[in-house]
Enzyme design. Structure first.
Site, short mmCIF file in Angstrom:
data_model
loop_
_atom_site.label_atom_id
_atom_site.label_comp_id
_atom_site.label_asym_id
_atom_site.label_seq_id
_atom_site.Cartn_x
_atom_site.Cartn_y
_atom_site.Cartn_z
N HIS A 1 36.66 -0.59 -71.37
CA HIS A 1 36.70 -1.06 -72.76
C HIS A 1 38.05 -1.72 -73.02
O HIS A 1 38.95 -1.68 -72.17
CB HIS A 1 36.42 0.07 -73.74
CG HIS A 1 37.43 1.17 -73.75
ND1 HIS A 1 37.65 2.01 -72.67
CD2 HIS A 1 38.30 1.58 -74.72
CE1 HIS A 1 38.59 2.89 -72.98
NE2 HIS A 1 39.01 2.64 -74.21
N HIS B 1 40.59 -1.27 -75.13
CA HIS B 1 41.78 -0.62 -75.68
C HIS B 1 42.96 -0.83 -74.73
O HIS B 1 42.80 -0.86 -73.50
CB HIS B 1 41.54 0.86 -75.90
CG HIS B 1 40.88 1.16 -77.22
ND1 HIS B 1 40.17 2.32 -77.46
CD2 HIS B 1 40.82 0.44 -78.37
CE1 HIS B 1 39.71 2.31 -78.70
NE2 HIS B 1 40.08 1.17 -79.27
N ASP C 1 45.43 0.88 -73.54
CA ASP C 1 45.80 1.79 -72.46
C ASP C 1 44.87 1.67 -71.26
O ASP C 1 45.07 2.34 -70.24
CB ASP C 1 45.84 3.24 -72.96
CG ASP C 1 44.54 3.73 -73.54
OD1 ASP C 1 43.88 2.94 -74.25
OD2 ASP C 1 44.18 4.90 -73.33
N HIS C 2 43.86 0.78 -71.37
CA HIS C 2 42.94 0.56 -70.26
C HIS C 2 43.02 -0.87 -69.70
O HIS C 2 42.39 -1.13 -68.67
CB HIS C 2 41.51 0.87 -70.68
CG HIS C 2 41.28 2.32 -70.95
ND1 HIS C 2 40.61 3.15 -70.09
CD2 HIS C 2 41.67 3.12 -71.99
CE1 HIS C 2 40.57 4.38 -70.58
NE2 HIS C 2 41.22 4.38 -71.74
N HIS D 1 32.34 5.41 -78.44
CA HIS D 1 33.77 5.38 -78.66
C HIS D 1 34.04 4.53 -79.90
O HIS D 1 33.11 4.02 -80.53
CB HIS D 1 34.48 4.81 -77.41
CG HIS D 1 35.95 5.04 -77.39
ND1 HIS D 1 36.53 6.26 -77.64
CD2 HIS D 1 36.99 4.20 -77.11
CE1 HIS D 1 37.84 6.15 -77.55
NE2 HIS D 1 38.15 4.92 -77.22
N ASP E 1 36.18 5.98 -72.00
CA ASP E 1 36.43 6.85 -73.14
C ASP E 1 35.13 7.07 -73.91
O ASP E 1 34.41 6.13 -74.23
CB ASP E 1 37.46 6.22 -74.08
CG ASP E 1 38.87 6.26 -73.49
OD1 ASP E 1 39.00 6.62 -72.30
OD2 ASP E 1 39.81 5.91 -74.21
N HIS F 1 42.34 11.43 -67.98
CA HIS F 1 42.58 10.91 -69.35
C HIS F 1 43.02 12.04 -70.28
O HIS F 1 42.39 12.35 -71.28
CB HIS F 1 41.31 10.23 -69.87
CG HIS F 1 41.56 9.32 -71.05
ND1 HIS F 1 41.49 9.75 -72.35
CD2 HIS F 1 41.86 8.01 -71.10
CE1 HIS F 1 41.73 8.75 -73.18
NE2 HIS F 1 41.97 7.67 -72.43
#
Length: 316
Positions: A63, A65, A67-68, A140, A211, A269
């Site tokens: 996805h 976001h 942090d990914h 999510h 997530d 995670h």
């Protein structure tokens, strides 16, 4: 087939753990590795690992976001400087192409290899003679996908000792037997291929979930998987917070693994509130109480994907 963790933290990096990135090493199967997510700093983590970016074949984003995927433009650029010339394919949700096009164009990054970007909304995203990858929508704050990597069954090996007893040496007749053809030796002995070929090797299944909080989308992806990698952002005493932030607890990950009939579960995670591996032990214990075959992910550590054998559901 092995899993290697480059980042196991949720949200932001800490001095102990980097944000999410997972490598699936397929050195024996394809002489490459695949990457799942690429948080900020992933290329620095690669430098500290045995991985070589020139061997990176496919990169899957769960996805959008930060942090990914904030490490993705830098890693793609550095790959060329580190000798990467083979094609690379990036898979991800709608928006990944715009993100990369803008990032690489604005920075005037030079990509000296063929880069293909494939957007998907779930379903079959890749298949060839040896592997297929399916994606499914999870739950999510934004669209987040899990991936199911299926290694296809491979033909069994020839029984070399039995063939030796027939006086047969490696050569063209071996090739015919491997192709399933019966043969006749010079002595007139008929050898049936079915009698000298071991049972096919069962392909392994690896499920890597993005997530998510508990949802119906996780079960089809994780069904009968040999290895399930599931987020465990919080311990279960913070289940309400996990639900509010669209994440899962360690116990919820274990419940999914048990329901899916998985062989092994890896938790990753982790919230930065758990600052060390020791502080993650309560998460491990609550998961193992439900699904004993649970381990904690740890950066720069390798986890083999075991192959289940016929009549042995628990694997090797």
């Amino acid at each position: 087939m092995e899993i290697y963790f480059l980042g196991t933290n949720a949200g932001v990096p800490t001095l102990q753990r980097n944000v999410t990135s997972i490598a699936l090493r397929l050195l024996e199967e394809r002489r490459t590795f695949w990457m799942f997510d690429c948080g900020e700093g992933t290329q620095h983590q690669v430098l500290r690992s045995p991985l070589r970016l020139g061997k990176l074949e496919k990169l899957f984003i769960t996805h959008l976001h930060g942090d990914h995927l904030f490490g993705l433009p830098g890693l793609l650029s550095s790959r060329g400087y580190q000798g990467g010339t083979s094609p690379l394919t990036v898979y991800g949700p709608p928006g990944i192409k715009a993100y990369l096009d803008i990032s690489l164009s604005a920075s005037q990054s030079r990509i000296p290899y063929k880069l293909e970007i494939i957007e998907h909304s779930g379903g079959l995203v890749f298949e060839d003679d040896t592997f297929k990858v399916e994606a499914g929508l999870l739950e999510h704050r934004i669209d987040s996908y899990g991936y199911r990597v299926t290694e296809k069954d491979s033909p069994g090996n020839l029984d070399a000792e039995l063939l030796k007893s027939y006086g047969l040496k490696p050569g063209p007749l071996y090739g015919k037997l491997k192709r399933g053809e019966d043969i006749t030796t010079e002595d007139g002995i008929v050898i049936r291929a079915a009698d000298v070929i071991h049972a096919p090797k069962r392909g392994r299944i690896v499920t890597i979930l993005g997530d998510t909080r508990p949802c119906q989308g996780t079960l089809p992806l994780a069904q009968d998987a040999d290895l399930i990698i599931h987020e465990a952002t919080f311990a279960h005493d913070l289940a309400d917070m996990a639900y509010q932030y669209h994440h899962s607890t360690a116990r919820q990950a274990a419940e999914l693994a048990r329901e899916a009939g998985g062989r092994e579960l890896l938790l990753t995670h982790f919230s930065s509130r758990y600052s060390s591996q020791e502080e993650l032990i309560p998460l491990l214990e609550e998961a193992q109480a439900i699904f004993p075959a649970t381990l904690l992910a740890e950066e720069f550590c390798t986890f083999p994907v075991h192959r289940r054998t016929p009549g042995n559901a628990s694997g090797e």
